[in-house]
Scaffold this motif. Structure first.
Motif, PDB file in Angstrom:
ATOM      1  N   ASP A   1     -31.988  29.356 -17.974  1.00 21.03           N
ATOM      2  CA  ASP A   1     -32.564  31.042 -18.315  1.00 21.03           C
ATOM      3  C   ASP A   1     -33.163  31.129 -19.619  1.00 21.03           C
ATOM      4  OD1 ASP A   1     -31.549  31.442 -15.564  1.00 21.03           O
ATOM      5  OD2 ASP A   1     -29.762  32.309 -16.570  1.00 21.03           O
ATOM      6  N   VAL A   2     -32.503  30.418 -20.681  1.00 18.28           N
ATOM      7  CA  VAL A   2     -33.256  30.559 -22.016  1.00 18.28           C
ATOM      8  C   VAL A   2     -34.636  29.923 -22.173  1.00 18.28           C
ATOM      9  CG1 VAL A   2     -33.048  29.792 -24.718  1.00 18.28           C
ATOM     10  CG2 VAL A   2     -30.918  30.595 -23.245  1.00 18.28           C
ATOM     11  N   HIS A   3     -34.772  28.799 -21.440  1.00 18.70           N
ATOM     12  CA  HIS A   3     -36.123  28.171 -21.341  1.00 18.70           C
ATOM     13  C   HIS A   3     -36.864  29.047 -20.655  1.00 18.70           C
ATOM     14  CE1 HIS A   3     -39.095  25.557 -19.374  1.00 18.70           C
ATOM     15  NE2 HIS A   3     -39.138  24.736 -20.516  1.00 18.70           N
ATOM     16  N   SER A   4     -36.500  29.447 -19.553  1.00 23.31           N
ATOM     17  CA  SER A   4     -37.625  30.559 -18.723  1.00 23.31           C
ATOM     18  C   SER A   4     -37.839  31.611 -19.527  1.00 23.31           C
ATOM     19  CB  SER A   4     -36.934  30.803 -17.611  1.00 23.31           C
ATOM     20  OG  SER A   4     -36.300  29.833 -16.683  1.00 23.31           O
ATOM     21  N   GLU A   5     -36.950  32.327 -20.351  1.00 24.83           N
ATOM     22  CA  GLU A   5     -37.528  33.408 -21.206  1.00 24.83           C
ATOM     23  C   GLU A   5     -38.452  33.007 -22.466  1.00 24.83           C
ATOM     24  OE1 GLU A   5     -35.514  36.696 -23.860  1.00 24.83           O
ATOM     25  OE2 GLU A   5     -34.358  36.276 -22.127  1.00 24.83           O
ATOM     26  N   ALA A   6     -38.091  32.069 -22.963  1.00 22.96           N
ATOM     27  CA  ALA A   6     -38.596  31.506 -24.392  1.00 22.96           C
ATOM     28  C   ALA A   6     -40.052  30.561 -23.991  1.00 22.96           C
ATOM     29  CB  ALA A   6     -37.889  30.841 -25.158  1.00 22.96           C
ATOM     30  N   VAL A   7     -40.034  30.032 -23.176  1.00 24.14           N
ATOM     31  CA  VAL A   7     -40.991  29.157 -22.829  1.00 24.14           C
ATOM     32  C   VAL A   7     -42.080  29.506 -21.630  1.00 24.14           C
ATOM     33  CG1 VAL A   7     -41.743  26.465 -22.466  1.00 24.14           C
ATOM     34  CG2 VAL A   7     -39.637  27.131 -23.762  1.00 24.14           C
TER      35      VAL A   7
ATOM     36  N   ARG B   1     -35.294  27.535 -31.249  1.00 20.05           N
ATOM     37  CA  ARG B   1     -33.943  27.491 -31.234  1.00 20.05           C
ATOM     38  C   ARG B   1     -33.477  26.698 -30.027  1.00 20.05           C
ATOM     39  NH1 ARG B   1     -34.160  32.754 -32.776  1.00 20.05           N
ATOM     40  NH2 ARG B   1     -34.021  33.611 -30.663  1.00 20.05           N
ATOM     41  N   TYR B   2     -34.167  27.241 -28.795  1.00 17.85           N
ATOM     42  CA  TYR B   2     -33.945  26.430 -27.664  1.00 17.85           C
ATOM     43  C   TYR B   2     -34.213  24.648 -27.926  1.00 17.85           C
ATOM     44  CZ  TYR B   2     -34.679  24.347 -23.094  1.00 17.85           C
ATOM     45  OH  TYR B   2     -34.718  23.524 -21.842  1.00 17.85           O
ATOM     46  N   GLU B   3     -35.432  24.744 -28.437  1.00 14.27           N
ATOM     47  CA  GLU B   3     -35.845  23.183 -28.686  1.00 14.27           C
ATOM     48  C   GLU B   3     -34.790  22.364 -29.690  1.00 14.27           C
ATOM     49  OE1 GLU B   3     -37.920  21.160 -27.034  1.00 14.27           O
ATOM     50  OE2 GLU B   3     -38.281  22.920 -25.708  1.00 14.27           O
ATOM     51  N   ASP B   4     -34.363  23.261 -30.709  1.00 13.02           N
ATOM     52  CA  ASP B   4     -33.336  22.632 -31.599  1.00 13.02           C
ATOM     53  C   ASP B   4     -32.071  22.143 -30.723  1.00 13.02           C
ATOM     54  OD1 ASP B   4     -34.764  23.255 -33.825  1.00 13.02           O
ATOM     55  OD2 ASP B   4     -33.648  25.248 -34.386  1.00 13.02           O
ATOM     56  N   THR B   5     -31.793  22.791 -29.858  1.00 11.52           N
ATOM     57  CA  THR B   5     -30.690  22.441 -29.014  1.00 11.52           C
ATOM     58  C   THR B   5     -30.696  21.335 -28.107  1.00 11.52           C
ATOM     59  OG1 THR B   5     -29.794  24.999 -29.228  1.00 11.52           O
ATOM     60  CG2 THR B   5     -28.702  23.292 -27.304  1.00 11.52           C
ATOM     61  N   VAL B   6     -31.937  21.429 -27.439  1.00 13.75           N
ATOM     62  CA  VAL B   6     -32.157  20.513 -26.479  1.00 13.75           C
ATOM     63  C   VAL B   6     -32.554  19.172 -26.979  1.00 13.75           C
ATOM     64  CG1 VAL B   6     -32.561  22.126 -24.482  1.00 13.75           C
ATOM     65  CG2 VAL B   6     -34.416  21.108 -25.665  1.00 13.75           C
ATOM     66  N   LEU B   7     -33.357  19.098 -28.025  1.00 11.95           N
ATOM     67  CA  LEU B   7     -33.789  17.923 -28.683  1.00 11.95           C
ATOM     68  C   LEU B   7     -32.478  17.085 -29.219  1.00 11.95           C
ATOM     69  CD1 LEU B   7     -37.042  18.804 -30.192  1.00 11.95           C
ATOM     70  CD2 LEU B   7     -36.538  17.391 -28.418  1.00 11.95           C
ATOM     71  N   ALA B   8     -31.467  17.771 -29.642  1.00 11.27           N
ATOM     72  CA  ALA B   8     -30.168  17.298 -30.166  1.00 11.27           C
ATOM     73  C   ALA B   8     -29.659  16.365 -28.995  1.00 11.27           C
ATOM     74  CB  ALA B   8     -29.563  18.341 -30.513  1.00 11.27           C
TER      75      ALA B   8
END
Length: 96
Positions: free
Chosen positions: A78-84, A21-28
């Motif tokens: 914060d999302v990145h830090s938690e997920a990646v 989900r994080y990558e969906d958002t940032v790659l957009a």
């Protein structure tokens, strides 16, 4: 000079879907900076390898840095830090 990047991503334990989900958002955001996501694949194997691998083209180093510093992207730190758990960024060259 144009950049071709290979991004390898490992999810934190139990956060595989959050990473996606994080990558969906940032790659957009990549096209906003003149870049293109060429390929995005997800591992189907169990093991120590990356969960996701991406190939991204950016016009040059300055556009890559603009993407990396994009306020929308930074707002998700914060999302990145938690997920990646781990990220590797390689400058590559397509052979075939």
């Amino acid at each position: 000079m144009a950049l071709e990047l290979c991004v390898l991503l490992w999810a934190s334990e139990g956060n595989e879907e959050a990473l996606s989900r994080y990558e969906d958002t940032v790659l957009a955001l990549v096209p906003k900076h003149g870049g293109k996501v060429v390929s995005r694949v997800r591992s189907r194997s169990q093991g120590d390898g990356p969960l996701e691998v991406q190939v991204i083209h950016m016009p040059d180093e300055s556009t890559l840095q603009a993407y990396m510093q994009d306020p929308e992207r930074l707002a998700l730190t914060d999302v990145h830090s938690e997920a990646v758990a781990r990220t590797e960024l390689l400058t590559v060259e397509t052979i075939v």
